[in-house]
Design a protein around this motif. Structure first.
Motif, PDB file in Angstrom:
ATOM      1  N   MET A 148      38.897  23.076  43.810  1.00 17.95           N
ATOM      2  CA  MET A 148      40.083  23.824  43.907  1.00 17.95           C
ATOM      3  C   MET A 148      40.375  24.348  45.104  1.00 17.95           C
ATOM      4  SD  MET A 148      40.553  25.325  40.094  1.00 17.95           S
ATOM      5  CE  MET A 148      39.886  24.425  38.835  1.00 17.95           C
ATOM      6  N   GLN A 149      39.934  24.282  46.222  1.00 19.74           N
ATOM      7  CA  GLN A 149      39.933  24.819  47.580  1.00 19.74           C
ATOM      8  C   GLN A 149      41.542  25.111  47.944  1.00 19.74           C
ATOM      9  OE1 GLN A 149      37.104  24.006  50.780  1.00 19.74           O
ATOM     10  NE2 GLN A 149      38.490  24.797  52.274  1.00 19.74           N
ATOM     11  N   LYS A 150      42.207  24.275  47.793  1.00 19.46           N
ATOM     12  CA  LYS A 150      43.710  24.452  48.011  1.00 19.46           C
ATOM     13  C   LYS A 150      44.591  24.165  46.900  1.00 19.46           C
ATOM     14  CE  LYS A 150      43.480  23.475  52.959  1.00 19.46           C
ATOM     15  NZ  LYS A 150      44.270  23.023  54.144  1.00 19.46           N
ATOM     16  N   THR A 151      44.114  24.090  45.690  1.00 21.68           N
ATOM     17  CA  THR A 151      44.885  23.608  44.432  1.00 21.68           C
ATOM     18  C   THR A 151      44.887  24.925  43.128  1.00 21.68           C
ATOM     19  OG1 THR A 151      43.292  22.325  43.570  1.00 21.68           O
ATOM     20  CG2 THR A 151      45.047  21.273  44.936  1.00 21.68           C
ATOM     21  N   TRP A 152      44.024  25.873  43.664  1.00 21.64           N
ATOM     22  CA  TRP A 152      43.804  26.741  42.643  1.00 21.64           C
ATOM     23  C   TRP A 152      45.050  27.443  41.890  1.00 21.64           C
ATOM     24  CZ3 TRP A 152      46.177  31.391  44.652  1.00 21.64           C
ATOM     25  CH2 TRP A 152      46.282  31.469  45.912  1.00 21.64           C
ATOM     26  N   HIS A 153      46.097  27.581  42.508  1.00 21.77           N
ATOM     27  CA  HIS A 153      47.267  28.008  42.094  1.00 21.77           C
ATOM     28  C   HIS A 153      47.910  27.180  41.003  1.00 21.77           C
ATOM     29  CE1 HIS A 153      50.804  30.309  41.306  1.00 21.77           C
ATOM     30  NE2 HIS A 153      51.629  29.354  41.762  1.00 21.77           N
ATOM     31  N   GLN A 154      47.830  25.804  41.550  1.00 20.33           N
ATOM     32  CA  GLN A 154      48.427  24.921  40.598  1.00 20.33           C
ATOM     33  C   GLN A 154      47.518  24.820  39.354  1.00 20.33           C
ATOM     34  OE1 GLN A 154      48.135  24.587  43.661  1.00 20.33           O
ATOM     35  NE2 GLN A 154      49.416  22.786  44.621  1.00 20.33           N
ATOM     36  N   ASN A 155      46.356  25.147  39.429  1.00 17.06           N
ATOM     37  CA  ASN A 155      45.600  25.372  38.024  1.00 17.06           C
ATOM     38  C   ASN A 155      45.392  26.626  37.501  1.00 17.06           C
ATOM     39  OD1 ASN A 155      43.494  22.652  37.732  1.00 17.06           O
ATOM     40  ND2 ASN A 155      44.260  23.090  40.285  1.00 17.06           N
ATOM     41  N   GLY A 156      46.158  27.572  37.794  1.00 18.56           N
ATOM     42  CA  GLY A 156      46.836  28.690  36.854  1.00 18.56           C
ATOM     43  C   GLY A 156      46.102  29.954  37.363  1.00 18.56           C
ATOM     44  N   PHE A 157      45.712  29.963  38.707  1.00 22.84           N
ATOM     45  CA  PHE A 157      45.141  31.196  39.340  1.00 22.84           C
ATOM     46  C   PHE A 157      45.986  31.982  40.222  1.00 22.84           C
ATOM     47  CE2 PHE A 157      41.299  28.684  38.097  1.00 22.84           C
ATOM     48  CZ  PHE A 157      40.685  29.323  37.382  1.00 22.84           C
ATOM     49  N   ASP A 158      45.931  33.000  40.299  1.00 26.50           N
ATOM     50  CA  ASP A 158      46.864  34.096  41.057  1.00 26.50           C
ATOM     51  C   ASP A 158      46.231  34.274  42.590  1.00 26.50           C
ATOM     52  OD1 ASP A 158      48.869  34.452  39.076  1.00 26.50           O
ATOM     53  OD2 ASP A 158      47.351  35.509  38.262  1.00 26.50           O
ATOM     54  N   CYS A 159      44.921  34.200  42.656  1.00 30.29           N
ATOM     55  CA  CYS A 159      44.164  34.655  44.040  1.00 30.29           C
ATOM     56  C   CYS A 159      43.054  33.842  44.054  1.00 30.29           C
ATOM     57  CB  CYS A 159      43.972  36.083  43.843  1.00 30.29           C
ATOM     58  SG  CYS A 159      42.798  36.677  45.130  1.00 30.29           S
ATOM     59  N   ALA A 160      42.754  33.160  45.238  1.00 26.64           N
ATOM     60  CA  ALA A 160      41.307  32.615  45.451  1.00 26.64           C
ATOM     61  C   ALA A 160      40.577  33.695  46.216  1.00 26.64           C
ATOM     62  CB  ALA A 160      41.792  31.342  46.179  1.00 26.64           C
ATOM     63  N   TRP A 161      39.217  33.678  46.054  1.00 28.33           N
ATOM     64  CA  TRP A 161      38.355  34.569  46.806  1.00 28.33           C
ATOM     65  C   TRP A 161      37.135  33.766  47.312  1.00 28.33           C
ATOM     66  CZ3 TRP A 161      33.516  36.365  44.299  1.00 28.33           C
ATOM     67  CH2 TRP A 161      32.828  37.547  44.898  1.00 28.33           C
ATOM     68  N   VAL A 162      36.652  33.989  48.499  1.00 25.40           N
ATOM     69  CA  VAL A 162      35.485  33.422  49.200  1.00 25.40           C
ATOM     70  C   VAL A 162      34.483  34.649  49.300  1.00 25.40           C
ATOM     71  CG1 VAL A 162      34.693  32.516  51.229  1.00 25.40           C
ATOM     72  CG2 VAL A 162      36.893  31.871  50.339  1.00 25.40           C
ATOM     73  N   PRO A 163      33.672  34.653  48.688  1.00 22.38           N
ATOM     74  CA  PRO A 163      32.557  35.814  48.514  1.00 22.38           C
ATOM     75  C   PRO A 163      31.905  35.783  49.880  1.00 22.38           C
ATOM     76  CG  PRO A 163      31.836  34.013  47.277  1.00 22.38           C
ATOM     77  CD  PRO A 163      33.106  33.710  47.880  1.00 22.38           C
ATOM     78  N   PRO A 164      31.235  36.904  50.481  1.00 28.73           N
ATOM     79  CA  PRO A 164      30.556  36.974  51.738  1.00 28.73           C
ATOM     80  C   PRO A 164      29.489  36.029  51.748  1.00 28.73           C
ATOM     81  CG  PRO A 164      30.140  38.968  50.295  1.00 28.73           C
ATOM     82  CD  PRO A 164      31.409  38.057  49.633  1.00 28.73           C
ATOM     83  N   ASN A 165      29.007  35.622  52.834  1.00 26.13           N
ATOM     84  CA  ASN A 165      28.120  34.803  53.034  1.00 26.13           C
ATOM     85  C   ASN A 165      27.976  33.536  52.129  1.00 26.13           C
ATOM     86  OD1 ASN A 165      26.705  36.612  54.864  1.00 26.13           O
ATOM     87  ND2 ASN A 165      26.174  37.856  53.145  1.00 26.13           N
ATOM     88  N   SER A 166      29.323  32.957  52.223  1.00 23.39           N
ATOM     89  CA  SER A 166      29.431  31.771  51.290  1.00 23.39           C
ATOM     90  C   SER A 166      28.914  30.376  52.149  1.00 23.39           C
ATOM     91  CB  SER A 166      30.742  31.437  50.910  1.00 23.39           C
ATOM     92  OG  SER A 166      31.775  31.094  52.074  1.00 23.39           O
ATOM     93  N   SER A 167      28.853  29.390  51.349  1.00 28.18           N
ATOM     94  CA  SER A 167      28.527  28.035  52.123  1.00 28.18           C
ATOM     95  C   SER A 167      29.642  27.253  53.014  1.00 28.18           C
ATOM     96  CB  SER A 167      27.763  27.119  51.014  1.00 28.18           C
ATOM     97  OG  SER A 167      26.901  27.898  50.573  1.00 28.18           O
ATOM     98  N   ILE A 168      30.818  28.141  53.178  1.00 28.18           N
ATOM     99  CA  ILE A 168      31.832  27.492  53.873  1.00 28.18           C
ATOM    100  C   ILE A 168      31.656  27.723  55.123  1.00 28.18           C
ATOM    101  CG2 ILE A 168      34.222  27.518  54.266  1.00 28.18           C
ATOM    102  CD1 ILE A 168      34.919  28.666  51.329  1.00 28.18           C
ATOM    103  N   SER A 169      31.523  26.444  55.816  1.00 24.91           N
ATOM    104  CA  SER A 169      30.921  26.468  57.273  1.00 24.91           C
ATOM    105  C   SER A 169      32.159  27.159  58.385  1.00 24.91           C
ATOM    106  CB  SER A 169      30.851  25.120  57.593  1.00 24.91           C
ATOM    107  OG  SER A 169      31.998  24.330  57.420  1.00 24.91           O
TER     108      SER A 169
END
Length: 208
Positions: free
Chosen positions: A104-125
């Motif tokens: 859902m990296q770019k489709t979170w809103h289409q799935n009913g969410f208002d905000c996306a959150w990337v936590p600190p020290n995540s695994s996103i390169s």
């Protein structure tokens, strides 16, 4: 939504700030920051944010509760040409994105969410700093409350004056006279005296 009846109270505001590793709670309002080019600052104050068409988390307004992250933006722009706004953000329903190629990296809103959150020290390169990041779909969920950083004192003073004027022009509750930064204040009728009251009034006592 559950209806509430009132018959006298004294309200206490919760001023606890969210730490960097805490997940935003649905429906809550949090302090965050947004860095932008100085030439865009006045337009943003008067007209609101324009969502990015794309990005790490897709379309939306990118913000962070980490001011050091906000200070980095826009990238490749000298700090004298930057401004960082202090915001109040109503996050609504939040989706945590914590790895590369999240479904859902770019489709979170289409799935009913208002905000996306990337936590600190995540695994996103692509987030090498390890700092947390948020993307808000609807700009109306964001209110500018102050200028957190601006190199030129005169410009900072002018921008703060514009923010204060903008907030006074439509952000004050008629009943409690507090700024309604995050949501229109809930208004109800007291079930004993029938008076129209705001849940954010410091006190309400029925007169019999």
């Amino acid at each position: 939504m559950m209806s509430i009846t009132f018959s006298g109270w004294e309200a206490v505001k919760d001023r606890k700030n969210l730490s960097a590793n805490e997940e935003p709670k649905k429906g809550h309002c949090y302090m965050m920051y947004h860095g932008t080019h100085l030439q865009n600052a006045k337009t943003i104050i008067s007209r609101g944010f324009q969502p990015s068409k794309d990005g790490l988390l897709g379309p939306g307004v990118y913000v962070s509760r980490n001011i050091e992250k906000a200070k980095c933006y826009p990238l490749t722009v000298d700090k004298k040409d930057k401004v960082v706004f202090k915001l109040q953000v109503r996050v609504g329903k939040v989706k945590k994105i914590n790895c590369d190629n999240h479904p859902m990296q770019k489709t979170w809103h289409q799935n009913g969410f208002d905000c996306a959150w990337v936590p600190p020290n995540s695994s996103i390169s692509s987030i090498r700093s390890g700092r947390e990041e948020d993307c808000v779909w609807d700009p109306s969920r964001i209110s500018i409350v102050d200028v957190a950083c601006c190199v030129d004192p005169a410009t900072r003073k002018e921008l703060r004056r514009l923010i204060q004027h903008n907030n006074r022009s439509g952000g004050e509750c008629d009943l409690c006279h507090e700024e309604s930064d995050c949501n229109p204040h809930p208004v109800q009728s007291c079930w004993q005296c029938g008076k129209t009251i705001c849940a954010f009034q410091q006190k309400h006592h029925c007169k019999h």
